[in-house]
Design a protein around this motif. Structure first.
Motif: not given
Length: 123
Positions: A53-58, A68-69, A116-120
């Motif tokens: 669910a959080n990936y879809v929100e991202a 990122a959040n 992905s977070i690091k890249t972002c």
């Protein structure tokens, strides 16, 4: 380049969804009368579905900060799911081979999310 990001995102979303389906099916096989299994099942369903669910929100986020959040929330849910799966494995609850396969996929997903977070954050 934009299409490559979209294809990557769509593939990762499908991969996460398939993982969640496998996780749900795994939890349904655990004994319902065992206290640890009951708690772990509830927590795994919560944290595993939260990962998706959080990936879809991202990917639907309105800003890079939102992106990122929500990726971070997704990663935290993945890490929590790893904890519950490892606890089940180490207390001899459930099929160890199946748990190890779920853990392997979850570790790969967590690594992708972390990268992905690091890249972002670098952008």
């Amino acid at each position: 380049m934009k299409q490559d990001n979209k294809a990557f995102s769509d593939n990762l979303k499908r991969r996460i969804y398939k993982f969640i389906l496998r996780l749900v099916k795994f939890t349904e096989k655990l004994p319902k009368n065992d206290n640890l299994c009951r708690v772990a099942c509830n927590q795994l369903i919560r944290s595993g579905t939260s990962l998706g669910a959080n990936y879809v929100e991202a990917i639907a986020g309105s800003s890079k900060k939102d992106f990122a959040n929500f990726l971070s929330y997704s990663l935290k849910s993945a890490n929590e799911s790893k904890f519950w799966l490892a606890l089940l494995r180490d207390t001899d609850k459930g099929d160890k081979t199946e748990i190890n396969e779920l853990l392997k996929e979850l570790i790969e997903l967590a690594n992708i999310l972390g990268s992905s977070i690091k890249t972002c954050k670098k952008r």
